[in-house]
Design a protein around this motif. Sequence first.
Motif, PDB file in Angstrom:
ATOM      1  N   GLU A 259      48.695 -24.142  11.171  1.00 37.76           N
ATOM      2  CA  GLU A 259      49.261 -23.744  11.785  1.00 37.76           C
ATOM      3  C   GLU A 259      50.584 -24.094  12.916  1.00 37.76           C
ATOM      4  OE1 GLU A 259      48.921 -19.516  12.852  1.00 37.76           O
ATOM      5  OE2 GLU A 259      47.678 -18.857  11.008  1.00 37.76           O
ATOM      6  N   ALA A 260      49.979 -24.818  13.803  1.00 39.73           N
ATOM      7  CA  ALA A 260      50.386 -25.535  15.490  1.00 39.73           C
ATOM      8  C   ALA A 260      51.321 -26.867  14.809  1.00 39.73           C
ATOM      9  CB  ALA A 260      49.427 -24.969  15.842  1.00 39.73           C
ATOM     10  N   ARG A 261      50.628 -27.289  13.475  1.00 40.76           N
ATOM     11  CA  ARG A 261      50.912 -28.521  13.339  1.00 40.76           C
ATOM     12  C   ARG A 261      50.093 -30.062  13.859  1.00 40.76           C
ATOM     13  NH1 ARG A 261      57.269 -29.032  11.731  1.00 40.76           N
ATOM     14  NH2 ARG A 261      56.767 -27.066  10.098  1.00 40.76           N
ATOM     15  N   LEU A 262      48.558 -29.097  14.219  1.00 41.37           N
ATOM     16  CA  LEU A 262      47.584 -29.786  15.516  1.00 41.37           C
ATOM     17  C   LEU A 262      46.388 -30.833  14.809  1.00 41.37           C
ATOM     18  CD1 LEU A 262      47.297 -27.481  18.386  1.00 41.37           C
ATOM     19  CD2 LEU A 262      48.677 -29.809  17.757  1.00 41.37           C
ATOM     20  N   ALA A 263      46.270 -30.521  13.115  1.00 39.71           N
ATOM     21  CA  ALA A 263      45.206 -30.995  12.420  1.00 39.71           C
ATOM     22  C   ALA A 263      45.311 -32.157  12.128  1.00 39.71           C
ATOM     23  CB  ALA A 263      45.134 -29.779  11.095  1.00 39.71           C
ATOM     24  N   GLY A 264      46.187 -32.658  12.071  1.00 43.25           N
ATOM     25  CA  GLY A 264      46.666 -33.889  11.799  1.00 43.25           C
ATOM     26  C   GLY A 264      46.642 -34.628  12.928  1.00 43.25           C
ATOM     27  N   THR A 265      46.116 -34.471  13.873  1.00 46.06           N
ATOM     28  CA  THR A 265      45.920 -35.553  15.677  1.00 46.06           C
ATOM     29  C   THR A 265      45.358 -34.585  16.179  1.00 46.06           C
ATOM     30  OG1 THR A 265      47.490 -33.442  16.197  1.00 46.06           O
ATOM     31  CG2 THR A 265      47.882 -35.349  15.794  1.00 46.06           C
ATOM     32  N   THR A 266      44.245 -34.179  15.106  1.00 46.17           N
ATOM     33  CA  THR A 266      42.619 -33.670  15.888  1.00 46.17           C
ATOM     34  C   THR A 266      40.962 -33.912  15.271  1.00 46.17           C
ATOM     35  OG1 THR A 266      43.829 -31.884  16.597  1.00 46.17           O
ATOM     36  CG2 THR A 266      41.254 -31.163  16.530  1.00 46.17           C
ATOM     37  N   VAL A 267      39.964 -34.022  15.857  1.00 46.27           N
ATOM     38  CA  VAL A 267      39.033 -34.050  15.480  1.00 46.27           C
ATOM     39  C   VAL A 267      38.394 -33.975  15.244  1.00 46.27           C
ATOM     40  CG1 VAL A 267      37.033 -35.816  15.357  1.00 46.27           C
ATOM     41  CG2 VAL A 267      38.813 -36.732  16.698  1.00 46.27           C
ATOM     42  N   VAL A 268      37.517 -32.853  14.655  1.00 42.81           N
ATOM     43  CA  VAL A 268      37.044 -31.819  14.979  1.00 42.81           C
ATOM     44  C   VAL A 268      35.477 -31.607  13.983  1.00 42.81           C
ATOM     45  CG1 VAL A 268      36.536 -29.594  13.741  1.00 42.81           C
ATOM     46  CG2 VAL A 268      39.154 -30.446  13.537  1.00 42.81           C
ATOM     47  N   ILE A 269      34.801 -31.542  15.180  1.00 40.97           N
ATOM     48  CA  ILE A 269      33.132 -31.709  14.720  1.00 40.97           C
ATOM     49  C   ILE A 269      32.470 -30.914  14.876  1.00 40.97           C
ATOM     50  CG2 ILE A 269      30.920 -32.904  15.706  1.00 40.97           C
ATOM     51  CD1 ILE A 269      32.084 -35.006  17.115  1.00 40.97           C
ATOM     52  N   ALA A 270      31.597 -30.210  14.179  1.00 38.76           N
ATOM     53  CA  ALA A 270      31.134 -28.856  13.993  1.00 38.76           C
ATOM     54  C   ALA A 270      29.562 -29.104  13.819  1.00 38.76           C
ATOM     55  CB  ALA A 270      31.695 -27.773  12.664  1.00 38.76           C
ATOM     56  N   MET A 271      28.962 -28.911  14.387  1.00 38.67           N
ATOM     57  CA  MET A 271      26.998 -29.302  14.131  1.00 38.67           C
ATOM     58  C   MET A 271      26.375 -27.105  14.667  1.00 38.67           C
ATOM     59  SD  MET A 271      25.547 -32.389  15.764  1.00 38.67           S
ATOM     60  CE  MET A 271      23.969 -33.424  15.370  1.00 38.67           C
ATOM     61  N   GLY A 272      25.147 -28.303  14.170  1.00 39.82           N
ATOM     62  CA  GLY A 272      24.563 -27.157  14.433  1.00 39.82           C
ATOM     63  C   GLY A 272      23.812 -27.601  15.745  1.00 39.82           C
ATOM     64  N   TYR A 273      23.100 -27.273  16.903  1.00 42.46           N
ATOM     65  CA  TYR A 273      21.853 -27.511  17.665  1.00 42.46           C
ATOM     66  C   TYR A 273      20.802 -27.580  17.175  1.00 42.46           C
ATOM     67  CZ  TYR A 273      23.600 -23.698  19.833  1.00 42.46           C
ATOM     68  OH  TYR A 273      23.509 -22.514  20.080  1.00 42.46           O
ATOM     69  N   HIS A 274      19.786 -26.815  17.014  1.00 39.75           N
ATOM     70  CA  HIS A 274      18.758 -26.135  16.066  1.00 39.75           C
ATOM     71  C   HIS A 274      19.183 -25.636  14.996  1.00 39.75           C
ATOM     72  CE1 HIS A 274      18.489 -21.841  18.078  1.00 39.75           C
ATOM     73  NE2 HIS A 274      18.976 -23.241  18.716  1.00 39.75           N
ATOM     74  N   GLY A 275      17.966 -25.381  14.290  1.00 46.16           N
ATOM     75  CA  GLY A 275      18.043 -24.126  12.952  1.00 46.16           C
ATOM     76  C   GLY A 275      16.646 -22.806  13.598  1.00 46.16           C
ATOM     77  N   GLU A 276      16.733 -22.525  12.072  1.00 42.88           N
ATOM     78  CA  GLU A 276      15.701 -21.146  12.721  1.00 42.88           C
ATOM     79  C   GLU A 276      14.323 -21.371  11.645  1.00 42.88           C
ATOM     80  OE1 GLU A 276      15.343 -18.745  15.173  1.00 42.88           O
ATOM     81  OE2 GLU A 276      16.130 -16.807  14.651  1.00 42.88           O
ATOM     82  N   GLY A 277      13.124 -21.220  12.202  1.00 45.64           N
ATOM     83  CA  GLY A 277      11.927 -21.210  11.345  1.00 45.64           C
ATOM     84  C   GLY A 277      12.310 -20.416  10.218  1.00 45.64           C
ATOM     85  N   LEU A 278      12.151 -19.125   9.651  1.00 46.44           N
ATOM     86  CA  LEU A 278      12.691 -17.709   8.740  1.00 46.44           C
ATOM     87  C   LEU A 278      10.950 -18.014   8.506  1.00 46.44           C
ATOM     88  CD1 LEU A 278      15.737 -18.452   7.635  1.00 46.44           C
ATOM     89  CD2 LEU A 278      15.209 -17.046   8.796  1.00 46.44           C
ATOM     90  N   ASN A 279      10.208 -17.607   9.148  1.00 37.63           N
ATOM     91  CA  ASN A 279       8.399 -18.156   8.444  1.00 37.63           C
ATOM     92  C   ASN A 279       7.895 -18.996   7.742  1.00 37.63           C
ATOM     93  OD1 ASN A 279       6.382 -16.274   9.330  1.00 37.63           O
ATOM     94  ND2 ASN A 279       6.355 -15.913   7.061  1.00 37.63           N
TER      95      ASN A 279
END
Length: 628
Positions: A259-279
């Motif tokens: 909406e702010a027209r920032l997508a074309g000028t922004t680096v986006v990094i999405a990262m997990g920093y640890h997982g989950e054992g779930l047994n």
Amino acid sequence: TAPGQRHGVRGALRVARPAEIPGVKKKHIVLIAAVAVLAVAAVFRRAWHPETRPNVLLITLDTTRADFLGCYGRASARTPALDALARDGVRFTRAFCNVPLTLPSHATIMTGLFPPEHGSRVNGVAGISTNVPTLAEAIAARGYQTAAFVAAVVLDAQFGLDRGCGVYDDYDVPGRIDPQDEMALIRYRRGNEVADAALAWLKGRSRQPFFCWVHFFDPHRPYYLDEEPTTPPDPVRAYEAEIAFMDRQIARLMGYLREARLAGTTVVIAMGYHGEGLNQHGEDEHGLLLYDEVMRVPLLVRLPGAPGGGAVSDATVSTVDILPTLFDLLGMPAPAATSGRSFGRALRGESLPESPVYFETLFPLTEYGWSPLCGVLRGNGKYIRAPREELYDLRRDPTETNNLAAAGPGDLAALHGLLRDMERRMRIRTGSELKVDAATRRALESLGYAGGGAAAANGKTAETLRDPKDAVWMRRVFMDAEEDAREGRFEQAREALVKLVAASPESMAFHYKLGKLFFDQNRFEEAVQVFEGMTTRFADNYAPHYDLGKTLIKRGAYDRAIAELDRAIALDDRKVEVYNNLGLAHLCKGDLPAATKAFRRSIAIDARQVDPHSNLGHVLLQMGQVEE
């Protein structure tokens, strides 16, 4: 691409093959490939020329496993926002954390150093070493507006991650000092509140480029469903629901950038920093073991203009590589001391040479007195140094069920030697000394982190300590006992804790929770017996002396209480709660000057706390010092 499918050269990007696209003839393949590579390269050069100064949005995902996102192949996932990031950017299939704990994992991201090098190795014990620069400091020095919005007390500003942030929104709320105060605690902020705060800041930005870090904690246990369950929910279903809730908040952030027209000028990094054992491997949460369910994490990178949309990289990367990669993307020289390496080449579609990944966890030692673990990953070979060593071939055995340590002595020796070489090259630092207040300590407890303090190893070496993989069942029983205590099932909790103390007497946490259970039920004589035993077994730790001292106050044994609290202070003179209880003991004896001195010292350590101010005020009234 289905998880585990392999195409192309390791480290190179993959996109849909032209032969698979309807209407595309094979003779056009070379032309399409050439145009795609040139387009990616052109956008990369344009976006990261130093004068263009792109924005950075870094999103860190707590307890998020890669295999629970739709873009990594999970059919039941409800993660459209993260899936869209994967479609528009680059998805990494071999991204790992270097430590499966929140604070040290973020410290690794923000410094580009391994945990032994930045000094923050377990939650709630030590922050980043004060002489280690952070990512935010470096970016702020180059004219960026910097802000962070964190969700959990484990990332409180006192741990050093705030350095360089113009805004560090950790919603600091001072609490009461008495650890037995059962008032409601804000254990963490839900993702919608974190997103609200981040969006409010983003909407106030000028043309100056920004670095914005947003931290989501929702997938962490305890899990909550959006709807009220009529029966206890299945943990996996509830875990998926938490990830879906987090994804909706990420969608809000991405929507604003569009909406702010920032997508074309922004680096986006999405990262997990640890997982989950779930047994898996017997671990239902994280921190104790080093298998891939807690070590392998999602990593999605979208470049300005979204070049190479939907590309997939098989390059082996880890959290320590985020800082040097961002320096690379922003056209800034990386610090010489950085232990990570930029994976910018992989983002450009080039192959990335194989590099080993170091990983560790000290949580078994600090929390339970068991052996710490560390290891190294090179290619598909994974080595874990433990009292009983482990070696896995991740290509043939992705679930790590076939330990090859005995069958492959050559590979074992090679990876063991590699680990030793990596450790020898590290410059070991001690984390900053912390003054963790009682409210923070209680909040860390409520999140499952470091309740009673570090457990002593009693002089044993790691090889002679208990192997965590043999003791993982105790962790599950312990967590169930804590839940029983919270829900008022005291006898069930007591029985479980008594068994745990007998099974693992070296685990101070088990003794502490048993003593606290008696204390909370006003069974002070039994609590004294537990804490007295702890002062013998864990004589060099301040906590047992403190716990015994505060319990003796309840029994009216003020002289003994003062002696134990003095011992606690001799071991650690930075604990506000010890001085506050010392003041109470002197007050109960009628020694008002000594009480005043203790309360003043407590306030000097941390003036935000309520109890020492209140107690000092009452003493001053008794002494006739009304104005003060």
